[in-house]
Scaffold this motif. Structure first.
Motif, mmCIF file in Angstrom:
data_model
loop_
_atom_site.group_PDB
_atom_site.id
_atom_site.type_symbol
_atom_site.label_atom_id
_atom_site.label_comp_id
_atom_site.label_asym_id
_atom_site.label_seq_id
_atom_site.Cartn_x
_atom_site.Cartn_y
_atom_site.Cartn_z
ATOM 1 N N ILE B 236 0.865 -1.269 -0.233
ATOM 2 C CA ILE B 236 -0.030 -0.184 0.067
ATOM 3 C C ILE B 236 0.780 1.274 0.012
ATOM 4 N N GLN B 237 1.980 1.338 0.721
ATOM 5 C CA GLN B 237 2.711 2.291 0.998
ATOM 6 C C GLN B 237 3.507 2.498 -0.239
ATOM 7 N N GLY B 238 3.882 1.622 -0.757
ATOM 8 C CA GLY B 238 4.822 1.608 -2.069
ATOM 9 C C GLY B 238 3.999 2.531 -3.326
ATOM 10 N N ILE B 242 4.261 5.691 -5.303
ATOM 11 C CA ILE B 242 4.315 6.113 -6.694
ATOM 12 C C ILE B 242 3.176 6.794 -7.288
ATOM 13 N N LEU B 243 1.742 6.646 -6.816
ATOM 14 C CA LEU B 243 0.929 7.432 -7.118
ATOM 15 C C LEU B 243 1.107 8.993 -7.031
ATOM 16 N N LYS B 244 1.883 9.562 -5.958
ATOM 17 C CA LYS B 244 1.998 11.069 -5.700
ATOM 18 C C LYS B 244 2.890 11.475 -6.619
ATOM 19 N N ARG B 245 3.933 10.584 -7.526
ATOM 20 C CA ARG B 245 4.764 11.140 -8.432
ATOM 21 C C ARG B 245 3.949 11.673 -9.463
ATOM 22 N N PRO B 246 4.638 13.061 -9.996
ATOM 23 C CA PRO B 246 3.785 13.665 -10.873
ATOM 24 C C PRO B 246 4.126 13.048 -12.324
ATOM 25 N N ALA B 247 3.046 13.276 -13.261
ATOM 26 C CA ALA B 247 3.142 12.785 -14.476
ATOM 27 C C ALA B 247 3.249 11.417 -14.623
ATOM 28 N N LEU B 248 2.510 10.858 -13.845
ATOM 29 C CA LEU B 248 2.316 9.337 -13.888
ATOM 30 C C LEU B 248 1.456 8.957 -15.096
ATOM 31 N N ARG B 253 -1.137 4.664 -13.189
ATOM 32 C CA ARG B 253 -2.025 5.147 -12.070
ATOM 33 C C ARG B 253 -2.992 4.317 -11.768
ATOM 34 N N LEU B 254 -3.714 3.817 -12.591
ATOM 35 C CA LEU B 254 -4.919 2.740 -12.356
ATOM 36 C C LEU B 254 -4.285 1.480 -11.673
ATOM 37 N N ARG B 255 -3.109 1.127 -12.227
ATOM 38 C CA ARG B 255 -2.450 -0.243 -11.653
ATOM 39 C C ARG B 255 -2.342 0.013 -10.317
ATOM 40 N N PHE B 256 -1.543 1.097 -9.788
ATOM 41 C CA PHE B 256 -1.162 1.138 -8.404
ATOM 42 C C PHE B 256 -2.496 1.302 -7.672
#
Lengths: 183, 578
Positions: B236-238, B242-248, B253-256
């Motif tokens: 969950i943390q990881g 990753i979701l917080k990274r810009p320009a994903l 985004r959906l996968r995470f």
């Protein structure tokens, strides 16, 4: 009260002693014993109520005909009582049912022999006493000298006919008892 | 000297009461014998007097007419009685008239003194009775009789004496026995007290041991849970990082986001497993197709197991539907798979197989299906096999397992009306088979459709939640769904808000709160606003398990966004209809 008995016993002993030796000499003692016996029969006999004397009046012992006792009998009678009644002696030449005798010693006489006297008294409540020395006729009590002692036979059947009852204690002393018939 | 001392010592052991009773018994015995003897003598004296009286009566005429022979005869009649030693008949002057005497007892020649009449001297009884004719004393009868000789009397009282002595002895012996018994009793009670003390000690030791075992089990459990949770939290943390990274890119985004959702679901399943184990969470059975469920799980399973494992399925066609709690089913399969994985440290193949159960496998006469998981692991030895279903039993190291896995599988199968079988061979592998009964009910469509919330209604919501984090999160979730939210931190605040006249469309309340509980709050709110719809939420509530939720809808924590939206939507829709 003791003297008559002492006399009696002495007499008994003497009679026994003398009977073997001289029968005739023994006779006065034998007579004395019989005189002592006569009033003594009164306590051992029971008369029908009509013949019982009222209190205070005496029972009567009669000597009919020949009297061998004399003064001896009067003395013996004086010492005896039946219940509260004294005992008196009467001497008669003849006797019958109306003579008023409770006990009658039949001494016999030409005027009324023993057998006649017994016949005259038949059925009346008088205790008849006869003596072997006088004859063979027997009253209810019949004296006889046996082994030197004065004994008696008793005819209880005759007593029953006269409505008399004799004590079994008296019967137990008798030489023989003619039993009363069972009726 | 020695035996004497011993006797004296023994004497002291006789209790005073026993000696007293024995003494009393002896006294009573003596008194009874004395009394008896007196009575006997009195009776003998009476007898002698009576016999003298009889003799006196029978010799009256003989004495009167001087017939000594007749008197002698009467006296001799008494000779047959050996106890009459002498009989004498005396005339009025006191001279012996007739009588007899035995050797030892001479007959007095003269009448003995009248005072001797009836007197007893030693073994002799004498009686003097007057002979009377018409109340006039004409003589006396003297009788002397002997009482029974001493030997005969002793023999007569011997039995009584023996009994009394025996009774006294018995009392004394009983007294001694009693004293001995009391001593033994004291020893016994002492040793009993000692035994009690040892029992208490032992119980304490056992209690301490049990406590230690409990702590050990708790250590296993918490270690296991922490391990599992850490794994899940890592995902969950990881994913969140990753979701917080810009320009994903959108697909990443959906996968995470999906990974977070699925991992959270597994975390929920883990807590659900704990609660189910504690029998606090009821099963929520649904009619499902087993093959469908296994297919749906494959993705998750593969990810859980990693690349070293190959999961193969062998699904029997045309299986009947079963009625089970789908979440618990997933957890059960996952538990068995995790065990299979742990049995094969080097990796390997795992086969999940479904088939129709043969009739012998199913209790009763219904049909059933079997779901088995087979590994090629190390196998389980016979001793361990007997304990695998025990709660907290584990062969794994601390931090590796909770000891609840197979216990959950067993509980799930039993609660679903089925059974579990486990077959294992050391070095070959293990097969765990869940047997589930068929149901006649029609198949339901899968209820949980993940996806964006599609709530249709918007309303004013009174949110009652004492936990700050959950409260803030729920507030933001509800706001996200388009609701207007008023937050209350306890029942009092909630009631104050309602009393202030704010127009709420629905109250959404936690159940477990300090002070007034959610259920009590619901009752109070209904009194004030009978038309206000109420939805309850709880992660674990004894109260709901015990009394139910009074027909109110309950959203179980952790709740998904769409589940929350649907519950609130339904409540408001029902209120609008009613």
């Amino acid at each position: 009260m003791r003297s008559p008995l002492a006399l009696l016993l002495a007499a008994g002993v003497l009679v026994a002693a003398m009977a073997t030796g001289a029968g005739v000499a023994a006779q006065p003692l034998e007579t004395a014993v019989k005189a002592a016996f006569l009033p003594k029969f009164a306590p051992y006999a029971a008369w029908p109520s009509a013949s019982i004397p009222p209190a205070g009046t005496p029972y009567v012992v009669c000597v009919v005909g020949h009297d061998p006792f004399g003064q001896l009998l009067d003395e013996a009678a004086a010492g005896q009582r039946r219940d509260s009644s004294p005992i008196t002696v009467q001497r008669l030449s003849r006797i019958d049912g109306r003579s008023g005798c409770h006990i009658a010693y039949l001494g016999g006489s030409p005027a009324q022999p023993v057998a006649a006297a017994l016949t005259a008294l038949a059925g009346s409540p008088t205790l008849t006493v006869t003596d072997a020395r006088v004859g063979r006729d027997r009253g209810m009590v019949h004296f006889e000298l046996k082994s030197g002692r004065v004994r008696f036979h008793i005819d209880d059947a005759a007593a029953a006919r006269a409505n008399l009852a004799l004590s079994s204690k008296l019967l137990s002393l008798a030489l023989s008892v003619k039993q009363r018939g069972r009726s | 000297m020695k035996p004497l001392t011993r006797l004296a010592g023994r004497w002291q052991t006789i209790p005073r009461a026993a000696s007293l009773i024995a003494g009393l018994l002896l006294l009573i015995g003596i008194a009874v014998i004395y009394q008896n003897e007196q009575g006997y003598r009195a009776q003998k004296a009476d007898e002698t007097r009576v016999q003298a009286g009889i003799l006196a009566a029978s010799v009256t005429a003989a004495l009167d007419f001087g017939d000594a022979a007749a008197a002698q005869e009467a006296a001799d009649a008494l000779r047959v009685n050996p106890q009459l030693l002498a009989a004498g008949i005396y005339d009025g002057t006191g001279q012996l008239f007739a009588g007899y005497q035995r050797a030892r007892e001479p007959l007095p020649r003269r009448m003995p003194a009248a005072s001797a009449a009836g007197e007893r001297s030693g073994n002799l009884l004498q009686a003097i009775v007057p002979v009377e004719r018409g109340g006039e004393r004409i003589g006396s009868v003297y009788l002397s009789a002997q009482v029974d000789p001493l030997s005969r009397r002793v023999a007569r009282y011997g039995l009584v004496a023996l009994l009394v002595v025996m009774a006294s002895l018995v009392v004394v012996v009983l007294g001694i026995a009693h004293t001995a018994l009391r001593g033994a009793n004291r020893e016994l009670s002492d040793s009993n007290a000692e035994l009690q003390r040892q029992i208490v000690e032992r119980a304490n030791a056992e209690e301490a041991l049990r406590q230690a075992q409990k702590m050990q089990a708790l250590g296993q459990l918490t270690g296991g849970i922490a391990h599992d949770f850490n794994n899940l939290l890592t995902v969950i943390q990881g994913s969140a990082d990753i979701l917080k990274r810009p320009a994903l890119p959108e697909d990443k985004r959906l996968r995470f986001a999906d990974a977070i959702v699925q991992t959270a679901a597994r975390a929920a399943a883990l807590t659900g497993q704990l609660l189910a184990f504690a029998r606090r969470q009821p099963l929520r059975p649904k009619v499902v197709d087993l093959n469908e469920r296994v297919d749906a799980m494959m993705d998750m399973l593969e990810r859980t197991l990693g690349a070293r494992f190959v999961v193969r399925t062998d699904l029997g066609p045309g299986l009947c539907p079963v009625e089970v709690d789908p979440t618990q089913l997933e957890v059960a399969v996952l538990n068995v798979i995790v065990n299979a994985r742990d049995a094969m440290p080097e990796g390997g193949g795992i086969i999940i197989r479904t088939r129709e159960a043969v009739p012998e496998e199913i209790e009763g006469d219904g049909a059933g299906v079997a779901l088995s998981v087979t590994d090629a692991g190390m196998g389980i030895d016979a001793e361990t096999l007997g304990r695998v279903f025990e709660p907290f039993f584990t062969t794994k190291n601390v931090g590796k397992g909770t000891g609840l896995g197979l216990s959950q599988v067993y509980g799930f199968a039993k609660q679903s009306g089925g059974d579990v079988r486990i077959d294992s061979e050391l070095g070959v592998g293990t097969t765990v088979t869940m047997l589930l009964p068929c149901t006649g009910k029609p198949l339901e469509k899968g209820p949980e459709t993940t996806g964006p919330a599609n709530a249709q209604r918007r309303g004013r919501i009174l949110l009652v939640e004492d936990n700050e984090e959950v409260g803030a999160f729920a507030e933001s979730m509800l706001a996200e769904l388009g609701h207007a939210v008023v937050r209350a931190r306890n029942a009092d605040e909630a009631l104050a808000s309602i009393d202030s006249g704010l127009p709420f469309d629905v109250m959404f309340s936690d159940v477990v709160m300090p002070g007034i509980s959610g259920i009590e709050l619901a009752r109070l709110v209904r009194e004030r606003r009978p038309d206000l719809p109420i939805v309850l939420t709880t992660g674990y509530s004894e109260q709901i398990a015990r009394t139910g939720a009074e027909d109110l809808p309950v959203v179980l924590k952790p709740y998904r966004l769409d589940a929350l939206a649907k519950a609130l939507d339904d409540a408001m829709a029902a209120a609008a209809r009613g």
